[in-house]
Scaffold this motif. Structure first.
Motif, PDB file in Angstrom:
ATOM      1  N   LYS A  12       0.844  -1.188   0.000  1.00 56.52           N
ATOM      2  CA  LYS A  12       0.000   0.000   0.000  1.00 56.52           C
ATOM      3  C   LYS A  12       0.887   1.248   0.000  1.00 56.52           C
ATOM      4  N   PRO A  13       0.353   2.372  -0.467  1.00 55.67           N
ATOM      5  CA  PRO A  13       1.153   3.601  -0.420  1.00 55.67           C
ATOM      6  C   PRO A  13       1.673   3.926   0.973  1.00 55.67           C
ATOM      7  N   GLU A  14       0.917   3.584   1.989  1.00 56.74           N
ATOM      8  CA  GLU A  14       1.359   3.864   3.357  1.00 56.74           C
ATOM      9  C   GLU A  14       2.499   2.973   3.823  1.00 56.74           C
ATOM     10  N   ASP A  15       2.870   1.997   3.026  1.00 56.83           N
ATOM     11  CA  ASP A  15       4.057   1.195   3.335  1.00 56.83           C
ATOM     12  C   ASP A  15       5.346   1.886   2.870  1.00 56.83           C
ATOM     13  N   THR A  16       5.209   2.990   2.174  1.00 57.30           N
ATOM     14  CA  THR A  16       6.373   3.733   1.712  1.00 57.30           C
ATOM     15  C   THR A  16       7.205   4.211   2.888  1.00 57.30           C
ATOM     16  N   ALA A  17       8.477   3.846   2.892  1.00 59.57           N
ATOM     17  CA  ALA A  17       9.376   4.182   4.005  1.00 59.57           C
ATOM     18  C   ALA A  17      10.774   3.688   3.683  1.00 59.57           C
ATOM     19  N   VAL A  18      11.709   4.083   4.518  1.00 55.47           N
ATOM     20  CA  VAL A  18      13.024   3.449   4.516  1.00 55.47           C
ATOM     21  C   VAL A  18      12.944   2.280   5.492  1.00 55.47           C
ATOM     22  N   TYR A  19      13.330   1.109   5.022  1.00 57.44           N
ATOM     23  CA  TYR A  19      13.266  -0.109   5.824  1.00 57.44           C
ATOM     24  C   TYR A  19      14.672  -0.454   6.320  1.00 57.44           C
ATOM     25  N   TYR A  20      14.754  -0.699   7.625  1.00 59.37           N
ATOM     26  CA  TYR A  20      16.034  -0.980   8.268  1.00 59.37           C
ATOM     27  C   TYR A  20      16.030  -2.392   8.855  1.00 59.37           C
ATOM     28  N   CYS A  21      17.076  -3.106   8.569  1.00 67.14           N
ATOM     29  CA  CYS A  21      17.306  -4.398   9.213  1.00 67.14           C
ATOM     30  C   CYS A  21      17.980  -4.142  10.555  1.00 67.14           C
ATOM     31  N   TYR A  22      17.637  -4.964  11.532  1.00 63.66           N
ATOM     32  CA  TYR A  22      18.306  -4.808  12.818  1.00 63.66           C
ATOM     33  C   TYR A  22      18.526  -6.170  13.463  1.00 63.66           C
ATOM     34  N   ALA A  23      19.474  -6.178  14.391  1.00 59.97           N
ATOM     35  CA  ALA A  23      19.745  -7.353  15.212  1.00 59.97           C
ATOM     36  C   ALA A  23      19.999  -6.881  16.628  1.00 59.97           C
ATOM     37  N   SER A  24      19.552  -7.656  17.578  1.00 57.27           N
ATOM     38  CA  SER A  24      19.771  -7.259  18.968  1.00 57.27           C
ATOM     39  C   SER A  24      20.112  -8.466  19.826  1.00 57.27           C
ATOM     40  N   ARG A  25      20.939  -8.184  20.815  1.00 52.47           N
ATOM     41  CA  ARG A  25      21.358  -9.195  21.787  1.00 52.47           C
ATOM     42  C   ARG A  25      21.520  -8.485  23.113  1.00 52.47           C
ATOM     43  N   GLY A  26      20.610  -8.749  24.014  1.00 55.13           N
ATOM     44  CA  GLY A  26      20.654  -8.042  25.290  1.00 55.13           C
ATOM     45  C   GLY A  26      20.470  -6.554  25.060  1.00 55.13           C
ATOM     46  N   VAL A  27      21.402  -5.753  25.561  1.00 54.30           N
ATOM     47  CA  VAL A  27      21.309  -4.300  25.415  1.00 54.30           C
ATOM     48  C   VAL A  27      21.971  -3.804  24.137  1.00 54.30           C
ATOM     49  N   MET A  28      22.591  -4.711  23.381  1.00 55.90           N
ATOM     50  CA  MET A  28      23.276  -4.310  22.153  1.00 55.90           C
ATOM     51  C   MET A  28      22.314  -4.400  20.977  1.00 55.90           C
ATOM     52  N   SER A  29      22.400  -3.412  20.094  1.00 54.62           N
ATOM     53  CA  SER A  29      21.606  -3.466  18.871  1.00 54.62           C
ATOM     54  C   SER A  29      22.452  -2.980  17.702  1.00 54.62           C
ATOM     55  N   TYR A  30      22.165  -3.517  16.532  1.00 50.36           N
ATOM     56  CA  TYR A  30      22.908  -3.224  15.312  1.00 50.36           C
ATOM     57  C   TYR A  30      21.914  -2.908  14.207  1.00 50.36           C
ATOM     58  N   TRP A  31      22.301  -2.000  13.334  1.00 50.51           N
ATOM     59  CA  TRP A  31      21.383  -1.534  12.295  1.00 50.51           C
ATOM     60  C   TRP A  31      22.062  -1.525  10.934  1.00 50.51           C
ATOM     61  N   GLY A  32      21.265  -1.810   9.914  1.00 48.90           N
ATOM     62  CA  GLY A  32      21.728  -1.630   8.558  1.00 48.90           C
ATOM     63  C   GLY A  32      21.569  -0.175   8.140  1.00 48.90           C
ATOM     64  N   GLN A  33      21.966   0.108   6.903  1.00 51.61           N
ATOM     65  CA  GLN A  33      21.936   1.475   6.421  1.00 51.61           C
ATOM     66  C   GLN A  33      20.563   1.876   5.887  1.00 51.61           C
ATOM     67  N   GLY A  34      19.697   0.911   5.684  1.00 53.10           N
ATOM     68  CA  GLY A  34      18.347   1.172   5.216  1.00 53.10           C
ATOM     69  C   GLY A  34      18.207   1.019   3.715  1.00 53.10           C
ATOM     70  N   THR A  35      17.005   0.650   3.300  1.00 52.77           N
ATOM     71  CA  THR A  35      16.693   0.547   1.879  1.00 52.77           C
ATOM     72  C   THR A  35      15.308   1.166   1.645  1.00 52.77           C
ATOM     73  N   GLN A  36      15.204   1.965   0.598  1.00 55.00           N
ATOM     74  CA  GLN A  36      13.972   2.696   0.330  1.00 55.00           C
ATOM     75  C   GLN A  36      12.953   1.804  -0.359  1.00 55.00           C
ATOM     76  N   VAL A  37      11.737   1.837   0.168  1.00 53.66           N
ATOM     77  CA  VAL A  37      10.596   1.187  -0.480  1.00 53.66           C
ATOM     78  C   VAL A  37       9.568   2.269  -0.786  1.00 53.66           C
ATOM     79  N   THR A  38       9.202   2.385  -2.047  1.00 56.50           N
ATOM     80  CA  THR A  38       8.219   3.377  -2.462  1.00 56.50           C
ATOM     81  C   THR A  38       7.071   2.661  -3.168  1.00 56.50           C
ATOM     82  N   VAL A  39       5.869   2.872  -2.653  1.00 54.49           N
ATOM     83  CA  VAL A  39       4.675   2.260  -3.241  1.00 54.49           C
ATOM     84  C   VAL A  39       3.847   3.378  -3.856  1.00 54.49           C
ATOM     85  N   SER A  40       3.810   3.404  -5.172  1.00 58.26           N
ATOM     86  CA  SER A  40       3.149   4.505  -5.866  1.00 58.26           C
ATOM     87  C   SER A  40       2.762   4.070  -7.271  1.00 58.26           C
ATOM     88  N   SER A  41       1.656   4.624  -7.754  1.00 52.48           N
ATOM     89  CA  SER A  41       1.261   4.363  -9.137  1.00 52.48           C
ATOM     90  C   SER A  41       1.800   5.443 -10.064  1.00 52.48           C
TER      91      SER A  41
END
Length: 115
Positions: free
Chosen positions: A86-115
């Protein structure tokens, strides 16, 4: 040290599908939580889906029934299959991993839903 690299974003029409992939390197373990967040312009980052240790999954209400998260511990990857976009799914999507108090993030990938 953990590195996460996302791929698979792009432009898709409403109702279409995309598959996001996240490849992890470094010290990722099968009991680490992995998942996906997204951030739309002007909005806070929100959880989309995650896989907990043991394989259980959580989804945001807005994506239940449309998105599916999966994980391959051997390949250290976590994927997000997104259907009926749906158009409202348009966003930058980030992968993450966490272990206890530690968290790690990817740089993000753009998803655009549009006609």
């Amino acid at each position: 040290q953990v590195q996460l690299v996302e791929s698979g974003g792009g432009l898709v029409q409403p109702g279409g599908s995309l598959r996001l992939s996240c490849a992890a390197s470094g010290s990722i373990f099968s009991n680490d939580v992995m998942g996906w967040y997204r951030q739309a312009p002007g909005k806070q980052r929100e959880l989309v889906a995650r896989i907990l240790s043991g394989g259980s999954t959580n989804y945001a209400d807005s994506v239940k029934g449309r998105f599916t998260i999966s994980r391959d511990n051997g390949k250290k990857t976590v994927d997000l299959q997104m259907n009926s976009l749906k158009p409202e799914d348009t966003a930058v999507y980030y992968c993450y991993a966490s272990r206890g108090v530690m968290s790690y993030w990817g740089q993000g990938t753009q998803v655009t839903v549009s006609s």
